[in-house]
Design a protein around this motif. Structure first.
Motif, PDB file in Angstrom:
ATOM      1  N   HIS A  36       0.442  -1.295   0.371  1.00  0.00           N
ATOM      2  CA  HIS A  36      -0.052  -0.084   0.195  1.00  0.00           C
ATOM      3  C   HIS A  36       1.290   0.911   0.013  1.00  0.00           C
ATOM      4  N   HIS A  62       3.501   7.151   5.083  1.00  0.00           N
ATOM      5  CA  HIS A  62       2.142   7.568   5.856  1.00  0.00           C
ATOM      6  C   HIS A  62       1.640   7.513   6.525  1.00  0.00           C
ATOM      7  N   ASP A  63       1.537   6.118   6.836  1.00  0.00           N
ATOM      8  CA  ASP A  63       0.911   5.345   8.289  1.00  0.00           C
ATOM      9  C   ASP A  63       1.302   4.246   8.962  1.00  0.00           C
ATOM     10  N   ASP A 123      -2.861   8.331  -0.624  1.00  0.00           N
ATOM     11  CA  ASP A 123      -4.150   7.306  -0.845  1.00  0.00           C
ATOM     12  C   ASP A 123      -5.265   7.483  -0.957  1.00  0.00           C
TER      13      ASP A 123
END
Ligand code: NDP
Ligand code: ZN
Length: 180
Positions: A36, A62-63, A123
């Motif tokens: 992802h 980002h996560d 995203d």
């Protein structure tokens, strides 16, 4: 230099792969989660035509604070303050209940920096394509529908940021509405 940038990008992909190594996506096949963040960075590069390394590195991360034991301090030490601040912008406050976090994403979308909006758009594009490909384990059609609705509200707050990404998102929203 080019060589230095390439070295940092590889270091970042490796860092993210190690941190997310035990995590899986919510699909039947339990796809490795790292697909992802790499895919989000790839969308920015290939479809968004974004070549700012700070955006690509923040996309890869980002996560990572939301979903692993990684701290902002670690991000700052490894990848610098600018990257860290963007990751902060795209990280939900996990001390808040889920519904509140989702509401805040809608309310705060338009106030974010240009770089954070780019990551939010990519995203959402990745996750909506993932949902079109396969329904996550245990999700009802209703829940999928809710997710599209919520995503559109967040995307609407990020508009005027990247023509290609917004056009691709609109293709998905149009298909969805035609279906409903
Ligand atoms: P989640 O936020 O729990 O899951 C969606 C997120 O999962 C995505 O944003 C993505 O986040 C990640 N993800 C992992 N694998 C996939 C995949 N294969 N495809 C797409 N996304 C994936 O779900 P909701 O958005 O539904 O949030 C929970 C909310 O749902 C609660 O607030 C609750 O109110 C509501 N709910 C509704 C139900 C219903 O039937 N309508 C039932 C239960 C809850 P990332 O980018 O971070 O990886
Ligand atoms: Zn994500």
């Amino acid at each position: 230099t080019n060589a230095e940038l390439l070295s940092i990008i590889i270091k970042c992909v490796n860092f993210a792969a190690i941190k997310h190594k035990d995590q899986r996506r919510k699909d039947e096949q339990e796809t490795p989660y790292i697909n992802h963040p790499i895919g989000v960075a790839n969308i920015l590069s290939q479809e968004g035509n974004i070549h700012d390394p700070v955006v690509i590195i923040a996309a890869l991360l980002h996560d990572i604070v939301e979903d692993t034991n990684t701290t902002f301090e670690e991000i700052e030490n490894q990848f610098g303050t600018e990257v860290c601040n963007i990751v902060k912008e795209v990280t939900d406050d996990k001390s808040l209940p889920k519904a509140e976090r989702k509401k805040l994403q809608i309310q705060n979308a338009s106030k974010k920096s240009h770089k954070a909006k780019l990551i939010n758009l990519a995203d959402k594009l990745y996750n909506l394509r993932d949902l079109q490909r396969a329904i996550p384990v245990g999700w009802s059609q209703d829940r999928v529908k809710e997710y599209f609705k919520w995503s559109k509200a967040v995307v609407d707050g990020c508009r005027g940021t990247n023509f290609s990404l917004e056009r691709e998102l609109d293709v998905i929203f149009a298909e969805r509405i035609a279906q409903d």
